[in-house]
Design a protein around this motif. Structure first.
Motif, PDB file in Angstrom:
ATOM      1  N   LEU A 111       0.837  -1.205   0.000  1.00  9.59           N
ATOM      2  CA  LEU A 111       0.000   0.000   0.000  1.00  9.59           C
ATOM      3  C   LEU A 111       0.871   1.254   0.000  1.00  9.59           C
ATOM      4  O   LEU A 111       0.659   2.177  -0.798  1.00  9.59           O
ATOM      5  N   THR A 112       1.855   1.274   0.886  1.00 13.18           N
ATOM      6  CA  THR A 112       2.754   2.428   0.939  1.00 13.18           C
ATOM      7  C   THR A 112       3.515   2.586  -0.374  1.00 13.18           C
ATOM      8  O   THR A 112       3.663   3.697  -0.899  1.00 13.18           O
ATOM      9  N   ALA A 113       3.967   1.460  -0.939  1.00 15.05           N
ATOM     10  CA  ALA A 113       4.717   1.515  -2.199  1.00 15.05           C
ATOM     11  C   ALA A 113       3.860   2.074  -3.327  1.00 15.05           C
ATOM     12  O   ALA A 113       4.326   2.914  -4.122  1.00 15.05           O
ATOM     13  N   ILE A 114       2.602   1.634  -3.419  1.00 10.56           N
ATOM     14  CA  ILE A 114       1.710   2.128  -4.475  1.00 10.56           C
ATOM     15  C   ILE A 114       1.410   3.602  -4.276  1.00 10.56           C
ATOM     16  O   ILE A 114       1.452   4.395  -5.230  1.00 10.56           O
ATOM     17  N   GLN A 115       1.103   3.989  -3.051  1.00 14.18           N
ATOM     18  CA  GLN A 115       0.792   5.399  -2.794  1.00 14.18           C
ATOM     19  C   GLN A 115       1.987   6.296  -3.096  1.00 14.18           C
ATOM     20  O   GLN A 115       1.832   7.367  -3.702  1.00 14.18           O
ATOM     21  N   HIS A 116       3.174   5.882  -2.684  1.00 18.72           N
ATOM     22  CA  HIS A 116       4.361   6.693  -2.958  1.00 18.72           C
ATOM     23  C   HIS A 116       4.642   6.759  -4.460  1.00 18.72           C
ATOM     24  O   HIS A 116       5.000   7.822  -4.990  1.00 18.72           O
ATOM     25  N   ALA A 117       4.477   5.621  -5.143  1.00 19.26           N
ATOM     26  CA  ALA A 117       4.705   5.602  -6.587  1.00 19.26           C
ATOM     27  C   ALA A 117       3.741   6.552  -7.296  1.00 19.26           C
ATOM     28  O   ALA A 117       4.149   7.348  -8.166  1.00 19.26           O
ATOM     29  N   TYR A 118       2.489   6.466  -6.927  1.00 19.66           N
ATOM     30  CA  TYR A 118       1.441   7.241  -7.594  1.00 19.66           C
ATOM     31  C   TYR A 118       1.518   8.723  -7.248  1.00 19.66           C
ATOM     32  O   TYR A 118       1.602   9.583  -8.138  1.00 19.66           O
ATOM     33  N   TYR A 119       1.521   9.017  -5.966  1.00 15.30           N
ATOM     34  CA  TYR A 119       1.349  10.410  -5.523  1.00 15.30           C
ATOM     35  C   TYR A 119       2.653  11.192  -5.400  1.00 15.30           C
ATOM     36  O   TYR A 119       2.630  12.421  -5.456  1.00 15.30           O
ATOM     37  N   LEU A 120       3.766  10.497  -5.211  1.00 14.52           N
ATOM     38  CA  LEU A 120       5.032  11.209  -5.018  1.00 14.52           C
ATOM     39  C   LEU A 120       6.004  11.036  -6.177  1.00 14.52           C
ATOM     40  O   LEU A 120       6.817  11.915  -6.443  1.00 14.52           O
ATOM     41  N   GLN A 121       5.920   9.885  -6.864  1.00 12.99           N
ATOM     42  CA  GLN A 121       6.909   9.573  -7.907  1.00 12.99           C
ATOM     43  C   GLN A 121       6.331   9.639  -9.321  1.00 12.99           C
ATOM     44  O   GLN A 121       7.050   9.380 -10.285  1.00 12.99           O
ATOM     45  N   ALA A 122       5.062   9.980  -9.438  1.00 10.07           N
ATOM     46  CA  ALA A 122       4.396  10.135 -10.747  1.00 10.07           C
ATOM     47  C   ALA A 122       4.502   8.870 -11.593  1.00 10.07           C
ATOM     48  O   ALA A 122       4.699   8.920 -12.809  1.00 10.07           O
ATOM     49  N   ARG A 123       4.352   7.704 -10.946  1.00 13.15           N
ATOM     50  CA  ARG A 123       4.314   6.419 -11.645  1.00 13.15           C
ATOM     51  C   ARG A 123       2.871   5.921 -11.650  1.00 13.15           C
ATOM     52  O   ARG A 123       2.082   6.299 -10.780  1.00 13.15           O
ATOM     53  N   ASN A 124       2.530   5.067 -12.607  1.00 15.01           N
ATOM     54  CA  ASN A 124       1.131   4.698 -12.804  1.00 15.01           C
ATOM     55  C   ASN A 124       0.818   3.293 -12.292  1.00 15.01           C
ATOM     56  O   ASN A 124       1.149   2.305 -12.943  1.00 15.01           O
ATOM     57  N   PRO A 125       0.127   3.181 -11.129  1.00 18.68           N
ATOM     58  CA  PRO A 125      -0.201   1.859 -10.585  1.00 18.68           C
ATOM     59  C   PRO A 125      -1.338   1.158 -11.324  1.00 18.68           C
ATOM     60  O   PRO A 125      -1.687   0.036 -10.960  1.00 18.68           O
ATOM     61  N   SER A 126      -1.921   1.797 -12.332  1.00 24.44           N
ATOM     62  CA  SER A 126      -2.868   1.086 -13.188  1.00 24.44           C
ATOM     63  C   SER A 126      -2.140   0.134 -14.123  1.00 24.44           C
ATOM     64  O   SER A 126      -2.768  -0.741 -14.728  1.00 24.44           O
ATOM     65  N   ASP A 127      -0.826   0.323 -14.266  1.00 26.35           N
ATOM     66  CA  ASP A 127      -0.013  -0.514 -15.140  1.00 26.35           C
ATOM     67  C   ASP A 127       0.547  -1.703 -14.349  1.00 26.35           C
ATOM     68  O   ASP A 127       1.207  -1.510 -13.314  1.00 26.35           O
ATOM     69  N   VAL A 128       0.325  -2.896 -14.848  1.00 21.72           N
ATOM     70  CA  VAL A 128       0.839  -4.096 -14.189  1.00 21.72           C
ATOM     71  C   VAL A 128       2.361  -4.033 -14.075  1.00 21.72           C
ATOM     72  O   VAL A 128       2.941  -4.475 -13.074  1.00 21.72           O
ATOM     73  N   SER A 129       3.017  -3.466 -15.079  1.00 24.78           N
ATOM     74  CA  SER A 129       4.484  -3.374 -15.037  1.00 24.78           C
ATOM     75  C   SER A 129       4.953  -2.559 -13.828  1.00 24.78           C
ATOM     76  O   SER A 129       5.956  -2.916 -13.187  1.00 24.78           O
ATOM     77  N   THR A 130       4.231  -1.505 -13.488  1.00 28.31           N
ATOM     78  CA  THR A 130       4.570  -0.708 -12.303  1.00 28.31           C
ATOM     79  C   THR A 130       4.399  -1.540 -11.038  1.00 28.31           C
ATOM     80  O   THR A 130       5.247  -1.511 -10.134  1.00 28.31           O
TER      81      THR A 130
END
Length: 208
Positions: A111-130
């Motif tokens: 959960l923390t990894a997804i939130q940080h990726a999405y909200y802080l690192q501008a990465r897309n958790p809708s992508d399976v690769s992410t």
């Protein structure tokens, strides 16, 4: 009070901006309650699978939510997400990632990894690769994670969890429910003061 265990259900979505805004208060609440009652995380399933790029109107609307949460709560967001990705209205993949990580005892870490990726690192958790990259970063068994993520079993578990969350009233995120036996009590979300919610939980537990 009977000996039956009371549970606090935390209904969330890993890609829900209000859940990200609530996180500091939730962590205070969780820490204060961990020895008082069982805490159960339930994924909310904010948006089903989609490969369709998010319409510009929806992008602007969600970006405005980020601005509002930032203003109200001081939550940090990386607004570059909207220009460096092709956003999709799809949170089920991230929800499946939560259940897949749960099998390895790492739901909170994911959960923390997804939130940080999405909200802080501008990465897309809708992508399976992410999601697979994040599993590697938090040192899960990546082969198992990838296998689980795409499995019919995890998808079935997601559908069951969504049905249960809805059955107790978890239709918006974050939501909190104290459940004991047949008694279900929804708690209002106070985004800034964990003490208010702690007092409400004490009050509810005193009545059931």
């Amino acid at each position: 009070m009977s000996k039956e265990t009371a549970r606090l259900y935390h209904v969330y979505d890993p890609m829900c901006a209000w859940c990200w805004g609530y996180k500091p208060t939730w962590l205070q609440l969780e820490s204060a309650l961990k020895d008082k009652l069982e805490i159960v995380y339930l994924v909310g399933g904010l948006a089903p699978d989609s490969d369709i790029p998010m319409p510009m109107e929806m992008r602007s609307q969600i970006a405005s939510y980020w601005n509002k949460i930032e203003s109200l709560l001081g939550t940090q967001f990386n607004h570059e997400f909207w220009t460096s990705n092709t956003p999709r209205r799809s949170t089920y993949p991230a929800c499946r990632a939560m259940l897949s990580a749960r099998l390895q005892g790492a739901e909170k870490q994911m959960l923390t990894a997804i939130q940080h990726a999405y909200y802080l690192q501008a990465r897309n958790p809708s992508d399976v690769s992410t999601l697979i990259e994040l599993a590697r970063e938090i040192e899960l068994n990546v082969e198992q994670f990838e296998r689980d993520l795409g499995s019919a079993e995890i998808n079935q578990a997601l559908m069951q969890e969504l049905r249960f969350a809805r059955s107790i009233g978890g239709n918006s995120f974050p939501s909190l429910f104290v459940v004991k036996g047949e008694s279900v009590s929804e708690l209002p979300i106070n985004y800034q003061d964990a003490e208010v919610t702690l007092n409400q939980i004490d009050h509810v537990l005193g009545k059931i």
